[in-house]
Structures are given as C-alpha cells and as structure tokens.
Scaffold this active site. Structure first.
Site, PDB file in Angstrom:
ATOM      1  N   GLY A  12      30.989 -33.389  -0.939  1.00 27.81           N
ATOM      2  CA  GLY A  12      32.177 -32.549  -0.888  1.00 27.81           C
ATOM      3  C   GLY A  12      33.399 -33.291  -1.399  1.00 27.81           C
ATOM      4  N   SER A  13      34.540 -32.990  -0.825  1.00 28.39           N
ATOM      5  CA  SER A  13      35.807 -33.529  -1.326  1.00 28.39           C
ATOM      6  C   SER A  13      36.005 -35.014  -1.057  1.00 28.39           C
ATOM      7  CB  SER A  13      36.973 -32.740  -0.728  1.00 28.39           C
ATOM      8  OG  SER A  13      36.946 -31.400  -1.177  1.00 28.39           O
ATOM      9  N   THR A  14      35.106 -35.630  -0.265  1.00 30.65           N
ATOM     10  CA  THR A  14      35.239 -37.075  -0.058  1.00 30.65           C
ATOM     11  C   THR A  14      35.046 -37.849  -1.358  1.00 30.65           C
ATOM     12  OG1 THR A  14      32.898 -37.307   0.528  1.00 30.65           O
ATOM     13  CG2 THR A  14      34.451 -36.938   2.336  1.00 30.65           C
ATOM     14  N   ILE A  15      34.490 -37.187  -2.366  1.00 36.76           N
ATOM     15  CA  ILE A  15      34.247 -37.862  -3.649  1.00 36.76           C
ATOM     16  C   ILE A  15      35.473 -37.809  -4.566  1.00 36.76           C
ATOM     17  CG2 ILE A  15      33.399 -35.976  -5.140  1.00 36.76           C
ATOM     18  CD1 ILE A  15      30.976 -37.767  -5.768  1.00 36.76           C
ATOM     19  N   LYS A  16      36.462 -36.998  -4.208  1.00 35.44           N
ATOM     20  CA  LYS A  16      37.603 -36.781  -5.096  1.00 35.44           C
ATOM     21  C   LYS A  16      38.409 -38.041  -5.418  1.00 35.44           C
ATOM     22  CE  LYS A  16      38.141 -31.844  -4.041  1.00 35.44           C
ATOM     23  NZ  LYS A  16      38.918 -30.812  -3.321  1.00 35.44           N
TER      24      LYS A  16
END
Length: 618
Positions: free
Chosen positions: A319-323
């Site tokens: 999810g957005s933890t990779i952003k």
C-alpha cells in the site's frame, strides 16, 4: 579269502586312506584359514559379542535474548525404549507394558514405524517424557520386561511459551524424510531436530557432536562396565538481538484487540531484529511433548493460522507505505523536483482513456508537491510519477531496498515478496504489461507484494540514509554449550543505496515526519504528547476490489474483507534507534489502527528498554 580278491581289498584300503588324508587336509586348511587368515575378523566378531557401542547424544545449545533471558532450555526427562533383538515376543512385551502404564494406539503405531527403519541392535523409543509414577512402575517391573529400559535424556523447553515462538521456532521428532538426509552417526540417540525459526536455521550449531561409550555387556544386554568413553560436545549457545520484554509488549498489542497481523522492529545501525511478532502465536512446547491431532487441527485453523509466520512468510500489498521509496526514485531519476507540484482532482486518467484511477480523497488534494503528497498520501501524485518511471525502472530502484528479494535474515522460511516487471508478467502470466498496472504498482497495490520484514528492513535503510544492514537474529555464540568465551558473530559489511544528491534522503525523511506532525498528516494523532521526532508512513492495502463508481464502506463488509492497515516508522530522526513495520490484517486505516501500535513499541523501547530520557532526546 581267495587270491583273486586280494587286489580289490588293497585298492579299497588305499582309497579309504586317501579320503581320510584329504579330509584331514581340509580340516587343517580350514583351521589355518580361521586361525591365521581370518583371525582379525573373527576376533572382532567375538569381541562384539560382549563389547557394545552406546551413543551419548550431546546437550542441545541454549538460546537467549540480548539480555541473557533464556528462551530455549533443556530439562531432564525419561523415555521408555525397547531393543527388539532382545525380545522373544514383542507383542507380549507391549501388552505387559500397556497394563503397567498408559500407552495409546498412536504410541504403538509410531514405535512400529520407527522400528521398521531403525538399525539392528539399536533401541527404539516407545514413549517419551514419562512422569515419575511411570518411571517408578517400569523400574519395579524391569525383571519381567527383558528388552525394555528407562533412559534419561534432555528435552527442549521453551520457558516463555507463546512469546517469541515464531522467532525462536521449535524442535520436533525426526521424521522419515529428515532421517534420509541427516548424518545418522551424528543423530544416533537423538530424537529431535529443529523444525522452524532459529532452531532450524542454526540446527548444525545447536545440535553439537555425539559422544559414545564402549561398554561390556552380558548375553542379556545388561551393561557390566564402561571400557571407554568419549564425551559429547554440547551444541553452541545462541544470543539473539531479540529483546524478549519488547517482544512481549508488542505481542500484547495484538492480543489486546484479538487482532491478526505482524510487527517487526529493527535496530537501523546494526540490522539487529529487536522484535519479530506474528499474531496469533502458539506454544512451541506442544510440539516437543507430542501434539495430539485435535490440537494440531486447531493450530491449522484456516482463519487464525497461528502456525503461519506472518512476519517472514506473509506477503501483503505494501500500500502507501511504499510511497516514500517511489518518491525517492522520482527524485533520483530526475523526473521530479522536491517542490514541483502535480494537480490532484481526486482521480487520474491515462491519456484519452475514460477509466479513472481514483484517489482515496474523493474531492482530491489540489496542487501537491512530493512533501505534501507523502504527508497526505496523495494517490494521484504517485499515479502520475509511476507512469513517468515505468514499471521496470520503478522495480529496479525498489529492489535496492530488498523489495522483491529476500533480505537475507538468518532464520528459516523467509519468502521474497514480489516486484513485477514486464518480463516477469510475460513469463508468469504469458500476457503483456499494461500501463494501468504501473499506476497501481506506484501506490503499492496490484502485483506488488512484500513481507513485514522487508518493510522494516527498507525503513531502517531509509532512516540510515542509504546504509544497508542485513537483518540479523543472532549476534553472539558460545561454542561448546558455554564452555568457551562468547564470540560475536561478524555480520556482512553494510552496503549502500546511492542517490545522486544526499539531500534527497532529507527530503523524504522530512516528508515522513510531516505524516506525524503535519496538519493534514495521515497519522497526525500520534503527535499528541510525542516526546521525540518520528518519521512514518501510513498504508492501506485492499482485500477486495472496489468497482469504478462504488464507494468503499467498511461498515458494510465482514471483518475479513476489510482493508489491511499498515504503518512504517523510525525514531528518533536525528539518531535512529529503532525502525518498525506493522500490519494489522483487516484493521482498516493504517493511521487509526497500525500507527498506534508502532508508537507504543517505539515509546516502550526508547524509554523503558534503553532508558533514554526526554531531555536526552530533546
């Protein structure tokens, strides 16, 4: 006797004497063969009639946490063994034993299975871990139980029970498949072998070296005296980076709300794994003592799966933890400037296509730069950036942080996750790569999968501004079961993730701090009474796909269909002591559910375990 018959008599006499001489020659030749030529062989065989080699299994090495708290110990227990070659009627002996102590059909079946593959003249275990009453009863009746004996041995014990079970692992009985691969001489007299976790990964070091006794025995097999003894070499003791008190604290967070998920905490400066949580957990002692089928079925429950190590084996969309990592790629490839803005109306389209890739914020974020895109977790910004990067370039950059690869941690069973490329999809699905798949990969969805361990390791690397330390469970070893000094295990020299401008690291970290402290930060509730500077990123991973014009409403979905909640963080920013990755399965919002778990763990580690004061951090 007539003269004509005398020659016949003489002939017969000579033939008889000749036969006698031949037989005497055969006897002398056989005697010479036995007494001279084969004397060494038959001396050995004769000796074996009264000299026996009895293996002495080595004590298994112990496992401790970083502060010397015992996590895996040995205790004396007693087993009932049978040497089949000394038993006239095995079924009768088994029947006698069943009248004396409790023996189940399963015990008998396992004994017969072990007997079928055991070497001749080797005792076979009928029942392990007898209680004091059973030992006493068998001992009293030993005179009528020829071939059966009570033997003392060391059994593995896990004093912390469920705490840290997935990190430590457990030992279990050697099965048929394992018996074909192990060195039988080294495992002679040993029933157990490491099955999971540290116990399996460091099996060679923990097991030790078998010893033996050369004993004199009578025809009944009773030992009369020890002729020679070679002592076993105990297995090595292991010291983990794990802080079992921190581990217990982290596990209690999941148990408090009966949540499933995982948490991994790492010391960024060394790669030492401070906590490795998979919830729910299990009691590893069950496998040592012999687990019944009902309990085993319960542990394999499809919903709870307590035996499943979610921290190392579990793969989830990040999810957005990779952003933050995608944003760093955009800076490094020169595709974005830190304050360059992108318009977010709440959706994104590819060229003239009508399909809308929606942002989590329905009305959009307006103009956002990378700082605010990370702070507010703007999907549209990263859709746009991912399109410019392309899937191959994006995957290549993220792989430097161990996404899509194993981290190399020293424990059993790590999986690699997945970073897709065009070639991967062509090979795996025999289909082309579509531009829309690049967009959702840019926000950590679609084919992209990672483990909680990978997320924690990548976050630790980010906190150290590109310095990569492999995650390590063990930091020191005592050889010979503590008979020698403790030796630190030298880890691999750190590598680096290099970017064109060192300021890019500060740009990303500053943006991640805004997630906590910014007015619109997705985890800004953590800033209440925060006594140190923390950088973090929330994430939400979809479990079910939402249709184009459908609105996600968690209240209408069953718990198991709700989104996974994720959060990664490290602190303090100036001198990182701990990096954490959390996933709460079906927990919904990362900021609401997973982020508080991380903060509690970081608070506890900094203030309770390290004893850092507010003034020191300030």
């Amino acid at each position: 006797m007539t003269p004509s018959k005398k020659p016949n008599f003489k002939l017969r006499a000579w033939v008889a004497w000749l036969m006698v001489l031949v037989l005497i020659g055969v006897l002398i030749g056989r005697l010479f063969y036995l007494e001279v030529i084969e004397v060494e062989r038959f001396t050995t065989l004769s000796k074996n009639n009264w000299l026996k080699i009895v293996p002495i299994p080595p004590p298994r090495g112990l496992i401790f946490d970083r502060n010397g708290v015992a996590l895996a110990e040995n205790e004396v227990s007693y087993s009932l063994e049978i040497q089949p070659e000394r038993v006239d009627d095995l079924d009768e002996l088994l029947q006698k034993l069943r009248q004396l102590i409790e023996l189940t059909d399963k015990d008998i079946a396992r004994f017969k299975k072990l007997k079928a593959r055991a070497q001749r003249f080797k005792p076979v275990v009928l029942k392990s871990q007898l209680n004091e009453t059973e030992v006493a009863i068998v001992s009293v009746h030993s005179y009528e139980l020829t071939g059966a004996r009570i033997t003392p041995n060391l059994t593995r014990v896990y004093p912390m029970g469920e705490i840290g079970a997935h990190a430590i692992g457990y030992v279990g009985r050697i099965n048929e498949k394992e018996s074909k691969t192990i060195d039988e001489a080294q495992y002679d007299g040993t029933q157990y072998i490491g099955k999971t976790g540290i116990e399996k990964y460091y099996e060679t070091q923990l097991h030790g070296t078998v010893g033996y006794q050369e004993v004199e025995a009578n025809v009944s097999g009773q030992i009369l005296r020890v002729v020679k003894q070679v002592d076993p070499i105990p297995g090595d003791n292991l010291y983990l980076n794990l802080d079992i008190v921190l581990q217990k604290k982290a596990e209690s967070l999941f148990a408090r709300e009966d949540e499933k998920g995982a948490l991994v905490a790492i010391d960024p400066a060394t790669g030492g794994v401070l906590a490795l949580v998979s919830s729910p957990s299990y009691d590893p002692n069950l496998f040592v003592k012999g687990i019944d089928s009902a309990t085993y079925q319960e542990l394999n429950d499809e919903d709870e799966r307590p035996l499943y190590n979610r921290a190392v084996n579990g793969v989830y969309p990040p999810g957005s933890t990779i952003k933050p990592f995608v944003g760093l790629a955009g800076l490094d490839y020169g595709l974005r400037q830190f304050h360059q803005q992108t318009w977010c109306p709440g959706w994104f389209t590819l060229g003239d296509h009508e399909h809308k890739y929606r942002d989590w914020k329905r009305n959009g974020h307006g103009y956002v730069d990378l700082y605010h895109a990370i702070e507010q977790s703007c999907d549209v910004y990263f859709y746009d950036l991912a399109e410019d990067l392309g899937i191959d370039r994006l995957s290549s950059f993220l792989r430097q942080f161990s996404f899509g690869d194993k981290t190399g941690i020293d424990t059993f069973g790590e999986v690699s996750g997945l970073l897709p490329t065009r070639e991967w999809k062509r090979r795996r699905h025999r289909a082309p790569w579509y531009p829309g798949e690049t967009l959702i990969a840019g926000i950590g969805q679609g084919y992209v999968l990672s483990t909680p361990l990978q997320l924690a390791s990548a976050t630790a690397t980010l906190s150290m501004k590109g310095e990569v330390h492999l995650p390590r469970m063990v930091f020191a070893m005592e050889s010979g079961g503590g008979q020698h000094d403790m030796a630190l295990i030298s880890s691999q020299a750190p590598t680096r993730v290099n970017v064109r401008n060192p300021d890019y690291w500060d740009n990303i970290i500053k943006s991640m701090e805004a997630v906590i402290t910014g007015e619109e930060g997705t985890a800004n509730k953590l800033s209440n009474e925060l006594k140190y500077r923390m950088a973090g990123k929330t994430g939400t991973a979809q479990v079910v796909q939402i249709k184009q014009n459908q609105t996600y409403d968690a209240t209408t979905l069953d718990k198991e269909l709700q989104d996974h909640a994720l959060f990664v963080a490290f602190a303090p920013i100036e001198d990182p002591k701990i990096a954490v990755a959390v996933i709460v399965e079906n927990g919904g919002s990362g900021g609401r559910t997973a982020a508080p778990y991380a903060k509690e763990v970081i608070d506890f580690y900094l203030f309770d375990r390290l004893g850092i004061t507010y003034e020191e951090i300030k």
